[in-house]
Design a protein around this motif. Structure first.
Motif, PDB file in Angstrom:
ATOM      1  N   THR A 284     -10.792  -0.071  26.304  1.00  0.00           N
ATOM      2  CA  THR A 284     -10.051  -1.332  26.222  1.00  0.00           C
ATOM      3  C   THR A 284      -9.803  -1.751  24.773  1.00  0.00           C
ATOM      4  N   GLU A 285     -10.761  -1.438  23.880  1.00  0.00           N
ATOM      5  CA  GLU A 285     -10.589  -1.703  22.436  1.00  0.00           C
ATOM      6  C   GLU A 285     -10.074  -3.098  22.102  1.00  0.00           C
ATOM      7  N   THR A 286     -10.836  -4.095  22.461  1.00  0.00           N
ATOM      8  CA  THR A 286     -10.444  -5.461  22.092  1.00  0.00           C
ATOM      9  C   THR A 286     -11.434  -6.033  21.084  1.00  0.00           C
ATOM     10  N   GLY A 287     -12.239  -5.178  20.482  1.00  0.00           N
ATOM     11  CA  GLY A 287     -13.140  -5.625  19.423  1.00  0.00           C
ATOM     12  C   GLY A 287     -14.419  -6.285  19.906  1.00  0.00           C
ATOM     13  N   ARG A 288     -14.733  -6.056  21.167  1.00  0.00           N
ATOM     14  CA  ARG A 288     -16.008  -6.611  21.648  1.00  0.00           C
ATOM     15  C   ARG A 288     -17.175  -5.828  21.068  1.00  0.00           C
ATOM     16  N   LYS A 289     -18.341  -6.498  21.092  1.00  0.00           N
ATOM     17  CA  LYS A 289     -19.509  -5.968  20.379  1.00  0.00           C
ATOM     18  C   LYS A 289     -20.075  -4.681  20.967  1.00  0.00           C
ATOM     19  N   ARG A 290     -20.182  -4.662  22.291  1.00  0.00           N
ATOM     20  CA  ARG A 290     -20.891  -3.527  22.895  1.00  0.00           C
ATOM     21  C   ARG A 290     -19.909  -2.651  23.672  1.00  0.00           C
ATOM     22  N   LYS A 291     -20.327  -1.394  23.868  1.00  0.00           N
ATOM     23  CA  LYS A 291     -19.430  -0.446  24.514  1.00  0.00           C
ATOM     24  C   LYS A 291     -19.999   0.046  25.846  1.00  0.00           C
TER      25      LYS A 291
ATOM     26  N   ASP B  64     -16.569  -3.870  25.715  1.00  0.00           N
ATOM     27  CA  ASP B  64     -15.334  -3.096  25.844  1.00  0.00           C
ATOM     28  C   ASP B  64     -15.670  -1.806  26.569  1.00  0.00           C
TER      29      ASP B  64
ATOM     30  N   THR C 220     -15.222   2.284  26.870  1.00  0.00           N
ATOM     31  CA  THR C 220     -14.932   3.390  25.965  1.00  0.00           C
ATOM     32  C   THR C 220     -14.807   4.670  26.780  1.00  0.00           C
TER      33      THR C 220
END
Ligand code: SAH
Ligand code: SF4
Ligand code: F3S
Length: 484
Positions: free
Chosen positions: A38-45, A73, A75
């Motif tokens: 999704t790559e929206t700049g959230r902290k955890r993957k 997000d 990954t």
């Protein structure tokens, strides 16, 4: 967020039938899906892999939505993920083995990355419950299909170093208010879950145990979701459930009641350019009202997945399918009467169910000759712990016999699929373009109303277009043509 899904099968080639199963749509498959980034700049993957049927793929979108709000997000890379979730399937032994193998690989990865959290969701989680934590020491989290709202709290628990389990089944949960993060999507077609669970208790089947009681989702929330999808540019929705024809919803005050035919009609009326599909239809429940509704609306696709399981009435009774062969044949005649020969029909078949004789297996082949299915998902019987069949019947057909019967079913289906595809040659089909062909960027791939895959040279056409294609040739899996 609408990138194509990474999948191991090919959209434009139906997978070659393997001696265990074939792949596609709402039916369980050997397919595994990795949700794209999704790559929206959230902290955890979050890395999430889904197995089994479309219900699971659709649930992974709900899970992603819940965890998105918790700062995750998705990954596509296992490396670099903070949380790995496997959304699992229990339908056959092989499905569970696949997940076990994958878990052991992930555990190897976890040894090198001790901070990584690993969770198991879905049907295997529900079936094995906390036993999972004993059997798979490196699993931190076990969550059943009705407990996904609890994920944020459970993740806090595992962040604190504890293990966490929630496998409570619910009579109400439909996740109606959660907007799925459309991960499994090409931006053109989407799945809408309209009900959960199953009350049918087919004797071979683990689903009633892993998914709980049948419940229908609020009709208004379904319509709203479909309308939102149209606004977002989607062109096709598939209404999903184990047994969509038994959909039944009533408003709290009881003044409004909606059955499946009525729901289908309401969705079809949203927009004539929105195609509507549905799956799965149980032969005992599909009504003439549904068939007439299909006939009335051009945008309801002329394709019915109507799993027979067997062509023999004694075996059907042992399977607790609650219909017999004459009933099934009558439903097929009703489809032909109301929708004509153009309506595609597909099935699921199980070979080598408990005590199935050679003659009874022949009845399955003769039913296939009667219907001429467009497509089939074919399996050999796999005993599932806790089911009626496991408790009451003997799994007495030897494996080589099961496999040989299954192969005969597959071979016959190949002939019929080829025949149905040949009948499509020389005709113009309206195709909804979903993607580039997997083999060439110069070709587009889409499906006609009957769910046949059609490939044609791209020219100026694009994803999401409806294109009239004159089909000039066809194999068992694909049709080739030219836009006209
Ligand atoms: N609700 C759908 C089926 C869901 S499961 C229906 O009733 O049609 C999808 C398919 O998996 C079933 O139709 C059946 O063909 C197959 N299946 C389920 N349990 C199985 C088992 N124990 N062994 C082999 N195949 C099985
Ligand atoms: Fe399983 Fe039967 Fe329910 Fe389908 S209808 S999910 S086969 S119990
Ligand atoms: Fe689907 Fe497999 Fe569960 S087929 S409902 S994920 S057992």
């Amino acid at each position: 967020m609408s990138q194509p899904l990474i999948t191991l099968d090919f959209l434009d080639t139906l997978p070659t039938p393997s001696p265990d199963a074939t792949t596609h749509e709402a039916t369980p498959s050997g397919e595994v899906r990795v949700s794209p980034a999704t790559e929206t700049g959230r902290k955890r993957k979050l890395y999430i892999e889904s197995y089994g049927c479309q219900m699971n793929f659709s649930d992974s979108e709900i899970v992603s939505s819940i965890l998105f709000d918790e700062g995750f997000d998705t990954t596509e890379q296992l490396e670099g993920a903070d949380l790995v979730l496997l959304n699992t399937c229990s339908i056959r032994e092989k499905a569970e083995q696949t997940v076990r193998m994958r878990l052991s690989q992930i555990n190897g990865h976890k040894k090198r990355n001790p901070g990584l959290l690993v969770g198991v969701l879905g049907c295997m989680a529900e079936r094995l419950k906390s036993k999972f934590l004993e059997e798979e020491k490196l699993v931190d989290l076990v969550v059943g299909p009705d407990a996904y709202r609890d994920l944020p709290q459970l993740i806090q628990q595992i962040d604190g170093g504890q293990k966490a389990v929630n496998v409570l089944l619910s009579r109400e949960e439909t996740y109606a208010d959660i907007t799925p993060v459309r991960l499994n999507s090409n931006g053109i077609t989407a799945f809408i879950s309209i009900m959960r669970g199953c009350d049918n208790m087919c004797s071979f089947c683990v689903v009633p145990f892993t998914r709980g009681r049948e419940r229908s989702r609020d009709a208004h929330s379904i319509i709203r979701e479909a309308q939102d999808l149209v606004v977002a540019g989607y062109k096709e929705v598939t209404l999903l459930g184990q047994n969509v024809d038994s959909y039944k919803w009533a408003s709290e005050d009881g003044t409004e009641q909606v059955n499946f035919a009525q729901l289908l009609e309401r969705v079809a009326l949203i927009n004539p350019a929105l195609r509507v599909r549905f799956s799965t239809s149980h032969p005992k429940d599909i009504t003439d009202e549904v068939l007439h509704t299909m006939a009335r609306h051009e945008n309801i696709c002329k394709y019915i997945h109507l799993p027979a399981q067997s062509g023999n009435s004694r075996v059907l009774a042992l399977m607790n399918r609650t219909y017999d062969r004459p009933w099934y044949e009558e439903r097929v005649r009703a489809i032909r009467r109301i929708l004509g020969n153009d309506c595609a029909i597909s099935t699921d078949m199980i070979s080598g169910f408990c005590s199935e004789t050679e003659e009874e297996h022949q009845d399955t082949l003769s039913l296939m000759e009667f219907v001429h299915y467009d497509m089939a998902y074919m399996f050999f019987y796999s005993e599932r712990p806790g089911t009626l069949a496991a408790r009451k019947l003997e799994d007495d057909v030897p494996l080589p016999v099961k496999k040989r019967r299954l192969q005969e079913v597959i071979d016959l289906q190949q002939q019929h699929s080829r025949l149905r595809n040949q009948q499509a040659v020389g005709k113009v089909h309206r195709v909804l373009v979903e993607n580039f062909s997997k083999r060439s960027q110069e070709h587009l791939s889409g499906r006609n109303s009957q769910n046949q895959v059609v490939i044609f040279p791209k020219k100026h056409y694009q994803k999401g277009d409806y294109v009239d294609v004159l089909v000039h040739s066809g194999s068992a899996s694909t049709l080739l043509g030219e836009a006209v």
